[in-house]
Design a protein around this motif. Sequence first.
Motif, PDB file in Angstrom:
ATOM      1  N   UNK A   1       8.030  47.793 -12.839  1.00 14.94           N
ATOM      2  CA  UNK A   1       8.176  47.932 -14.287  1.00 14.94           C
ATOM      3  C   UNK A   1       7.840  46.626 -14.991  1.00 14.94           C
ATOM      4  N   UNK A   2       8.303  45.513 -14.450  1.00 17.85           N
ATOM      5  CA  UNK A   2       8.139  44.220 -15.123  1.00 17.85           C
ATOM      6  C   UNK A   2       6.877  43.467 -14.698  1.00 17.85           C
ATOM      7  N   UNK A   3       6.102  44.069 -13.835  1.00 16.56           N
ATOM      8  CA  UNK A   3       4.856  43.448 -13.399  1.00 16.56           C
ATOM      9  C   UNK A   3       3.931  43.226 -14.591  1.00 16.56           C
ATOM     10  N   UNK A   4       3.262  42.113 -14.617  1.00 15.56           N
ATOM     11  CA  UNK A   4       2.321  41.857 -15.697  1.00 15.56           C
ATOM     12  C   UNK A   4       1.008  42.612 -15.487  1.00 15.56           C
ATOM     13  N   UNK A   5       0.924  43.347 -14.396  1.00 17.16           N
ATOM     14  CA  UNK A   5      -0.262  44.156 -14.109  1.00 17.16           C
ATOM     15  C   UNK A   5       0.008  45.597 -14.533  1.00 17.16           C
ATOM     16  N   UNK A   6      -0.068  45.858 -15.810  1.00 16.57           N
ATOM     17  CA  UNK A   6       0.138  47.224 -16.310  1.00 16.57           C
ATOM     18  C   UNK A   6       1.577  47.666 -16.247  1.00 16.57           C
TER      19      UNK A   6
END
Length: 186
Positions: free
Chosen positions: A36-41
Amino acid sequence: MWACAFDLREDSEHKGLRDGDKVLYHYTDEASFFPITSLKGARIWANPDVNNKDSFFGLGVYATEKAPHQWRSKDEVRLNNFYPTRENFLTFSGQELPEAEDADFEALLKGTVGNYVKQHYPGKTDYCIPLIVDQQVSKNAMKEVTDGPLMRNRKKRLAGYNSKGEKQPTWRDVWVVSIYNQTRET
């Protein structure tokens, strides 16, 4: 807790600060937190057909008004977020779930109901994601009706009841955040 907040107002085409905007807190486990918190989408909205076995208030992201520092323990969050249905509790414990009016938070936390949520939802409150929401995409499940596209069977869920028609303890703090425009019916 993640330092950034998801601004879900844009998902309802909402721009700028309005009356009714608020911060809610989505508690989750490690396996969900990092995707959820990934900066990849980064993506908070899950497929509604996946893992909805605990969606007793309608389809969407579940959250509370209470921030992590307002709880005394993860067990309190877990009891609030995963209070069992009568059927699930009876299957697990062989006992009847206390009536909502008799559901004393402290007694439940330290008793069989507290043990139920600890065993069935380990780690589910280890991480927290703040959400900025507005009235168009958020609903207090204890005070507002859920119906329409939020309910899998399109059956209306009454305020303060779960989708199985079971009265919920008044101390529960459960909000349903959805991409669907929600009516304000009570």
